[in-house]
Design an enzyme around this catalytic site. Structure first.
Site, mmCIF file in Angstrom:
data_model
loop_
_atom_site.group_PDB
_atom_site.id
_atom_site.type_symbol
_atom_site.label_atom_id
_atom_site.label_comp_id
_atom_site.label_asym_id
_atom_site.label_seq_id
_atom_site.Cartn_x
_atom_site.Cartn_y
_atom_site.Cartn_z
ATOM 1 N N GLY A 127 54.445 12.345 36.175
ATOM 2 C CA GLY A 127 54.936 11.256 37.032
ATOM 3 C C GLY A 127 56.154 10.584 36.428
ATOM 4 O O GLY A 127 56.072 9.450 35.953
ATOM 5 N N THR A 161 54.950 18.012 40.621
ATOM 6 C CA THR A 161 54.522 19.401 40.767
ATOM 7 C C THR A 161 52.999 19.525 40.684
ATOM 8 O O THR A 161 52.380 19.047 39.726
ATOM 9 C CB THR A 161 55.190 20.275 39.686
ATOM 10 O OG1 THR A 161 56.601 20.155 39.848
ATOM 11 C CG2 THR A 161 54.787 21.735 39.796
ATOM 12 N N GLU A 244 60.076 20.131 27.227
ATOM 13 C CA GLU A 244 60.091 20.690 28.580
ATOM 14 C C GLU A 244 61.317 21.592 28.768
ATOM 15 O O GLU A 244 61.220 22.701 29.260
ATOM 16 C CB GLU A 244 60.126 19.552 29.621
ATOM 17 C CG GLU A 244 60.164 20.058 31.054
ATOM 18 C CD GLU A 244 60.208 18.932 32.106
ATOM 19 O OE1 GLU A 244 60.173 17.741 31.730
ATOM 20 O OE2 GLU A 244 60.287 19.269 33.298
HETATM 21 C C1 LIG Z 1 60.741 22.049 42.285
HETATM 22 C C2 LIG Z 1 60.851 20.752 41.544
HETATM 23 C C3 LIG Z 1 59.785 20.319 40.774
HETATM 24 C C4 LIG Z 1 59.850 19.098 40.113
HETATM 25 N N1 LIG Z 1 58.747 18.658 39.431
HETATM 26 C C5 LIG Z 1 58.748 17.407 38.906
HETATM 27 C C6 LIG Z 1 57.547 16.865 38.333
HETATM 28 O O1 LIG Z 1 56.493 17.529 38.262
HETATM 29 N N2 LIG Z 1 57.584 15.602 37.873
HETATM 30 C C7 LIG Z 1 58.710 14.849 37.905
HETATM 31 O O2 LIG Z 1 58.674 13.712 37.438
HETATM 32 N N3 LIG Z 1 59.865 15.326 38.451
HETATM 33 C C8 LIG Z 1 59.905 16.586 38.953
HETATM 34 N N4 LIG Z 1 61.056 17.079 39.530
HETATM 35 C C9 LIG Z 1 62.202 16.181 39.690
HETATM 36 C C10 LIG Z 1 63.437 16.549 38.886
HETATM 37 O O3 LIG Z 1 63.294 16.197 37.539
HETATM 38 C C11 LIG Z 1 64.627 15.829 39.557
HETATM 39 O O4 LIG Z 1 64.801 16.428 40.841
HETATM 40 C C12 LIG Z 1 65.903 15.937 38.763
HETATM 41 O O5 LIG Z 1 65.831 15.174 37.594
HETATM 42 C C13 LIG Z 1 67.165 15.507 39.584
HETATM 43 O O6 LIG Z 1 66.963 14.250 40.146
HETATM 44 P P1 LIG Z 1 67.170 13.970 41.711
HETATM 45 O O7 LIG Z 1 66.440 15.014 42.457
HETATM 46 O O8 LIG Z 1 66.828 12.545 41.956
HETATM 47 O O9 LIG Z 1 68.716 14.228 41.955
HETATM 48 P P2 LIG Z 1 69.887 13.191 41.699
HETATM 49 O O10 LIG Z 1 69.695 12.517 40.390
HETATM 50 O O11 LIG Z 1 70.062 12.340 42.892
HETATM 51 O O12 LIG Z 1 71.138 14.161 41.565
HETATM 52 C C14 LIG Z 1 71.797 14.736 42.707
HETATM 53 C C15 LIG Z 1 72.938 15.601 42.197
HETATM 54 O O13 LIG Z 1 73.914 14.784 41.523
HETATM 55 C C16 LIG Z 1 74.122 15.275 40.203
HETATM 56 N N5 LIG Z 1 74.304 14.137 39.278
HETATM 57 C C17 LIG Z 1 73.549 13.005 39.249
HETATM 58 N N6 LIG Z 1 73.993 12.189 38.253
HETATM 59 C C18 LIG Z 1 75.024 12.836 37.650
HETATM 60 C C19 LIG Z 1 75.878 12.526 36.548
HETATM 61 N N7 LIG Z 1 75.747 11.371 35.869
HETATM 62 N N8 LIG Z 1 76.813 13.416 36.188
HETATM 63 C C20 LIG Z 1 76.953 14.595 36.866
HETATM 64 N N9 LIG Z 1 76.172 14.952 37.919
HETATM 65 C C21 LIG Z 1 75.228 14.087 38.309
HETATM 66 C C22 LIG Z 1 72.858 16.048 39.863
HETATM 67 O O14 LIG Z 1 73.097 17.035 38.883
HETATM 68 C C23 LIG Z 1 72.498 16.663 41.199
HETATM 69 O O15 LIG Z 1 73.254 17.843 41.406
HETATM 70 C C24 LIG Z 1 61.042 18.311 40.179
HETATM 71 C C25 LIG Z 1 62.127 18.779 40.916
HETATM 72 C C26 LIG Z 1 62.059 19.967 41.592
HETATM 73 C C27 LIG Z 1 63.245 20.422 42.396
#
Ligand SMILES: Cc1cc2nc3c(=O)[nH]c(=O)nc-3n(C[C@H](O)[C@H](O)[C@H](O)COP(=O)(O)OP(=O)(O)OC[C@H]3O[C@@H](n4cnc5c(N)ncnc54)[C@H](O)[C@@H]3O)c2cc1C
Length: 397
Positions: A127, A161, A244
């Protein structure tokens, strides 16, 4: 680095190979199903067998259940599992919260949680992410307010997940709204049966139910479930992310996937001769193999450093970026190789059944794999964020 095996290591390799051949569940063999396509029981089968054998956490210190294997033995272990295409064990307990608990938890917490992680009686989920707090994780808003000997937790997590199966969630919560973002976060262990928790599915583009939203409404969590100190959770959270990220690299499994890709490209014909023999395709595969060899050496260097007590630092980001790029390139080439048959969304376990599925057996699942591994450059901290970490921590920019 001497990469050749000693006679003892070769004997160990044979022992591992035989053990896998004799014990890996028949019904899981040859199935490259993603976890979103598997049942809870299927996901846990191999874990439970390894637990009985005492091989479930080769990377842990012996006192907590580790095997005491050398780096080479761990390398052999990974190679043999990839070779036999065993189903990877879930990382949430074994590689994420387990090491946090034995490193930062108190004796009571170690006694209470480590046995359930090892035996897989407790299924853990992560989480961390919230809507709006993914890359900018420290901005998370799920809050925990202390009331006597409990925290009252309110907020929501996303992308969690396999939370649909989870008994426990390790959770980042804000305990001091007035402190600097990173300094007001705590690391809580939450029993998923606690009233006030709702899990809702998110169906991903490969059609699977692998991720969820988790809503927390006045969830009462005993104070003894706090790891380490209140408001110091960011330190434990970063430690966990290092483990991780290095675990995502998947070098041994990518080797096996390239082998499979080559088999496909040898079977597919272009103007009567194998696709694998064409200049363009063979060049792409060669580039992949070179990049994977370079990554393998980097991974071995990281493992060697780890064996000397140095945890994965910023190099975990390098492993994560290169490892996931390679995984994605392999699935892209597989789709390119099978062409329009990739579009047939055939469940890969059923292609030998009576139902007619157009295309060769090896094309089943190529599209699911392609779609499924899009996630790898996003989770564990997106690859763009890993580039930022390297720029700051390695290059000092
Ligand atoms: C299949 C899957 C399983 C997952 N499982 C888990 C889980 O079990 N538990 C959990 O806690 N999380 C989980 N996640 C979440 C995952 O860690 C996040 O999706 C990830 O950290 C990106 O965050 P966001 O989706 O909010 O994208 P955002 O942070 O909104 O990013 C959107 C885009 O902008 C880019 N970006 C954002 N900030 C910057 C910056 N400063 N510089 C350059 N580029 C930037 C990112 O690279 C991305 O391309 C999972 C994600 C997926 C897809």
């Amino acid at each position: 680095m001497d990469m050749s095996f000693s006679p003892e290591e070769l004997a160990f390799r044979d022992e591992v190979r035989t053990f896998i051949a004799d014990n890996y569940p028949q019904e899981l063999k040859g199935g490259r199903r993603t976890r979103g396509e598997m049942s809870k029981e299927d996901i846990l089968k191999w874990h439970r067998i390894l637990y009985k054998k005492g091989w479930v956490v080769p990377h842990w210190p012996v006192e907590y259940g580790g095997t005491g294997w050398t780096i080479t033995q761990r390398y052999i272990w990974n190679e043999e599992n990839a070779r036999a295409e065993t189903s990877p064990l879930l990382p949430f307990g074994l590689s994420m919260v387990g090491p946090v608990i034995y490193t930062f938890g108190n004796e009571e917490q170690k006694k209470r949680f480590i046995p359930g992680i090892l035996s897989a009686d407790d299924w853990w989920c992560q989480g961390y992410s919230e809507p709006g707090s993914g890359s900018d994780l420290a901005s998370l808003r799920t809050k925990a307010v202390r009331e006597g000997d409990h925290y009252i937790v309110n907020g929501g997590k996303t992308w969690t997940t396999l939370a649909q199966f989870a008994d426990w969630m390790f959770c980042l919560v804000r305990t001091d709204p007035n402190a600097k973002a990173q300094e007001g976060i705590s690391f809580l262990l939450i029993d998923m049966k606690t009233p006030g928790i709702t899990v809702r599915p998110i169906i991903t583009m490969d059609g699977a139910h692998e991720v969820n939203e988790v809503f927390l409404e006045d969830v009462k969590v005993p104070v003894e479930n706090l790891i380490g100190e209140e408001n110091k959770g960011w330190t434990y959270a970063k430690f966990l992310l290092g483990n991780e990220r290095s675990g995502i690299a998947g070098v041994a499994r990518s080797k096996k996937a390239i082998e499979r890709l080559k088999n496909i490209a040898n079977a597919e014909l272009v103007d009567g001769s194998p696709l694998m023999k064409t200049d363009e395709f063979s060049r792409k595969v060669a580039e992949l193999e070179i990049d994977l060899s370079a990554l393998e050496v980097t991974e071995l260097r990281t493992l060697a450093a780890e064996s000397k007590g140095r945890g994965p630092g910023p190099e975990a980001s390098i492993l994560k970026i290169k490892g996931t790029e390679i995984q994605q390139r392999i699935t892209e080439l597989a789709v390119e190789a099978v062409g329009n048959y990739a579009l047939v969304q055939a469940p890969r376990m059923e292609v030998t059944g009576n139902e007619f599925v157009p295309g060769p057996d090896y094309s089943a699942g190529t599209a699911q794999d392609y779609f499924n591994v899009r996630k790898t450059s996003i989770y564990g901290g997106s690859n763009e964020i890993q580039h930022n970490i390297i720029a700051k921590m390695v290059l000092g920019l």
